[in-house]
Design a protein around this motif. Structure first.
Motif, PDB file in Angstrom:
ATOM      1  N   HIS A  18      27.356  -3.974 -21.712  1.00  0.00           N
ATOM      2  CA  HIS A  18      26.797  -5.314 -21.509  1.00  0.00           C
ATOM      3  C   HIS A  18      27.709  -6.139 -20.601  1.00  0.00           C
TER       4      HIS A  18
ATOM      5  N   GLU B 100      26.696  -7.770 -17.014  1.00  0.00           N
ATOM      6  CA  GLU B 100      26.800  -9.206 -16.791  1.00  0.00           C
ATOM      7  C   GLU B 100      27.722  -9.522 -15.616  1.00  0.00           C
TER       8      GLU B 100
ATOM      9  N   ASN C  88      17.349  -4.408 -15.544  1.00  0.00           N
ATOM     10  CA  ASN C  88      17.383  -4.026 -16.956  1.00  0.00           C
ATOM     11  C   ASN C  88      16.437  -2.871 -17.257  1.00  0.00           C
TER      12      ASN C  88
END
Length: 252
Positions: free
Chosen positions: A185, A189, A222
């Motif tokens: 993650h 990001e 994603n």
């Protein structure tokens, strides 16, 4: 990753070629068998075996030919077999069940999994199996095909049956897949922040709503479940874009 072993249940399944007339077909059948994990070949009264032609067409499956059993009759070849499937392309006036290879595979594998001996019986290239040979088998198996032209070579027929058996063993493809390390993650990001900064630097957001565009871009990336290596590639591209992009005047 270590190379996986062949499926054990296939060791109880043999391919029987009754009266094969062309040694090349014997070699090609051996190659088709080994490709699908079958190694037990029985030849009933072959016209020409062993032969250099068979070895040549077997390619890396010469060991299957070297271990092949040669019998004088189909009865001898099936002496210890409890389930024999006769491959036929003609209508037979006998009461044995008629199945496709896909439908027959489950029953053949189940029998082999119990430690019983199973045989796939193929006839001569020109005449196929005689009625007397078919009567020695428990199942009839027919490969469905074009009714206007159906002409499978003996080795091709062996390949079809061998594949159907192998495909139902549950043998996975994990050994052929490259290991994948998905990005964390935090790494994803970091990429999004870098992407937004680069798009601002090249003026991509001029007269466009940055929040909405970034949401769409996040949704796009994603969906692909980015891998760590892909993150590195994308951020490398962004660095090159930033290096060569003209400086944009500050937004008022």
């Amino acid at each position: 990753m270590m190379k996986p072993e062949a499926v054990d249940v296939l060791k109880n399944i043999r391919v029987v070629l009754a009266r094969p007339s062309h040694p090349g077909n014997i070699g090609s059948a051996a190659r088709a068998m080994k490709t699908m994990g079958l190694t037990r070949l029985t030849l009933v009264a072959p016209r020409d075996f062993p032969s250099a032609e068979a070895n040549t067409l077997a390619s890396g499956a010469v060991d299957v030919l070297e271990q092949a059993q040669v019998c004088a009759s189909l009865s001898d070849a099936l002496a210890d077999v409890t389930l024999a499937a006769a491959l036929t392309s003609r209508r037979r006036e006998i009461a044995a069940p008629l199945l496709t290879p896909r439908d027959a595979a489950g029953e053949l594998l189940a029998c082999a999994a119990q430690g019983q001996q199973v045989a796939l019986v193929f006839g001569n290239e020109t005449f196929g199996l005689s009625i007397e040979e078919v009567e020695q088998c428990n199942l009839l198996v027919t490969i469905p095909g074009n009714p206007d032209y159906f002409s499978l070579n003996l080795a091709q027929a062996v390949q079809v049956l061998a594949y159907e058996l192998f495909s139902q063993t549950g043998y996975g493809l994990d050994a052929l897949r490259q290991p994948v390390e998905h990005a964390s993650h935090a790494q994803v990001e970091g990429f999004y922040q870098h992407l937004e900064h680069t798009l601002q630097q090249i003026g991509f957001f001029e007269r466009r709503p940055p929040d909405r565009l970034m949401r769409r871009l996040r949704t796009l990336f994603n969906r692909s479940r980015l891998q760590r290596e892909e993150i590195d590639i994308l951020r490398g591209m962004l660095k090159q874009i930033e290096r060569h992009a003209p400086a944009q005047p500050p937004q008022p």
